[in-house]
Scaffold this active site. Sequence first.
Site: not given
Length: 817
Positions: A683, A679
């Site tokens: 980003k 994740d």
Amino acid sequence: MFVLKFGGSSVADASRLRRVADIIVDKIELDKLVVVVSAFGGVTDLLIEITNLASDGNKDYRDRLAELLDRIRTVCTDLLPQVAFHEIESNIKENHYALERILEGVFLTQEASKKTRDYILSFGERNSAFILTSYLISRGVNAEYIDAREYIFTDDTFSAAVVDFEKSFEAISHIENKPSDVYVATGFIGSDKGSGRTTTLGRGGSDYSAAIFAAGLDAEQLEIWTDVNGVLTSDPRVVKRAYSIPQMTYSEALEMSHFGAKVLYAPTIRPVRFKGIPTIIKNTFEPDHPGTKIHDIKTVENGYATGLSAIKDCAMITIEGPGLQGVKGFASRFFGCLARADINIIMITQASSEYSISIAILQDNCSKALACLEDEFEFELRRSLVDPITVVNDLSLLAVIGEKMRNRPGVSGLLFKTLGKNGVNVEAISQGSSELNITIAIKSEDRSRALNCIHDSFFLSGRRTTHLFIIGVGLIGSKLLEQLKENHESILQNTGQDIVINGISNSKKMLVSEEAVSLENYQDALAHNGESASVNNMIDKMIKLNLPHSIFVDNTASPDIPEYYSKILKHNIAISTPNKIAMSSSMTDYNRLKALSLRHHIPFKYETNVAAGLPVISTLENLKQSGDHILSIEAVLSGSVSYIFNKYDGSRSFASIVREAQALGLTEPDPREDLSGADVRRKILILARESGVDIEEDDVNINPILNQESISANTIEEFYESLEKDESRLKENVEHAALENKRLRFIASYNEGKARIAVEEVSAESPFYGLSGSDNMIVFHTKRYNQTPLVVRGPGAGADVTAAGVLAEIINIGNLI
């Protein structure tokens, strides 16, 4: 003297006739009245149907005639006292017998001329006026029935007779000397001044009759009573927020009537305008509503325009080519040809180069117009002096109307800006030097969208409706809906945006509707009124609704939904999403979506892709737009991992703190999604791309927190068991950092084209040292912020703050579109 006119809906049955009589009785106190009435609602259409059946030799006309006569008798018996009914019964029967005889003649000859049809249609108004007069008399009113054929004189153009005003006004002027208080006159009909035969005045004829009576009497005021509260700013069937116009000029009224305002007909305006008689449009069913006053005084109210009208089912015909330039008489031939073919031109536009002429006409007339033009210009077409004549069908003409547009800069700019933001292409434009009317031609499929967005911009004083289509009502989605509900009024007050939900979907059900879904009970609405969820179907329905100021909100983490983003943007629907999949997929997909957003001038926003509701991407965008250059980025981008490392000091096992974070809802259901760094990689990939770098997922190097055994565990419980086994390694790392007065942080960084993610020891001098809870921190080193970096810090996880970020983004998009 006052003249009142009541339409068919106002006199449709006995109860409505009583209402009309109440209005008349109230008005008698002011002055003498002339009351003009239409036929009972639906009677004119029924008489046309009966006549058509009879002229076709169809015996069914007798059954339909019997229904009509029964209806009239029922109205009489319901309305009139028994004594009053007996007094007029013979007259009613005589009229009906005459109607039966003429229709029998039509049936036998199987022919109904316009002259005959006019006579048949006159029975509608003659009955309604006679019955209303009888009822008024029964209530003690000094009323008198007058047949308009004795006062309105015309030529012999049956079905659309031309009025002889001089002769009509002379006859009408004598009414004022008569003794009665109320004169109930038949609308719609007149008589041929040569033969005395019955004529009709065409569409809107009863309104026209009332205007003729008002002008002939130099009346103080004309009141047209209908079933709406005056003239509305636009068609309420399409524009739900349309409202009554308090007052308008005769010129504005004429423009509105030309462009289809149903309560106004152009012929009605001309006689009263000539005499300067104010005309008020009132609602029979809401008599206390002020309605709309039409007069010659210009209003000084705020706003850009007075009304917005539209004509649908139009076509645009264009003739162009070198044979037009500088050729005298070309336009004369063009328009003369169409005039001879009896083609009405609604809109004209011509290039100043004289290279082309375009006209808009009703689509039904298109084939006829094209044929006559091709015949007229056969010579020029054969020699290629003009190009083949082109036709564009399925158009609507929209007219923005108002005296207030004159000498006011920026009106046209606002119109085209509004349409452009909502993806509505203008096919043609026409504006006269009077600046009273700006007319545009657009595709009919965009008619509703265009009317609503223009109405919001021009008539609602900065207020507009933002339509949301939300997919995903889990943690973030449900919080978003809760915040929308709680803050709806404050958003409306502060921004002028009325944010409504027109589409909503969870994993099982979806609901898409032109009517807003209530935030109070959207779950019940989904459960009881929703259909099976389908992303494709939801998006197709959203596109078909074609609502202005629409925003698609993807609250999911699904990899499937971003595949539809391109389609959504191509239909000029904005997107707001915390879903990171689209912007962290291939660089090709990233660039394509950015380009689509730019090409269609439609926002595609994803602020909450990074650090929940923190202003990270927007800050980065502002730096770039102002000319700054991003040198490096360092960031703690996982709220859940931040929480875990802020809590972990070796006194409790790493696994127990991960369990705690999971119980608090900070991690994904499978904590490895957070701890793997996947994740965080998305980003930092997005931030690097937003800095202007072409970078792919494989270019981001991850030094994982977990060992391979923990990563590949078959179940969540096995993962935790493996994590407990790995405690000694993890504890050694945190103790080593503590010995040097440092702390462990899971940091993503980008520098000189390279990106990496790793657990790092940071000293007290590092901005990351003081992080607490689930906070995120992003540190930008830029050309301007070099010695002292720009730091953004705050909660980077949690449904509340993410939903708040999405809501803020929705509001910002709403201000842009």
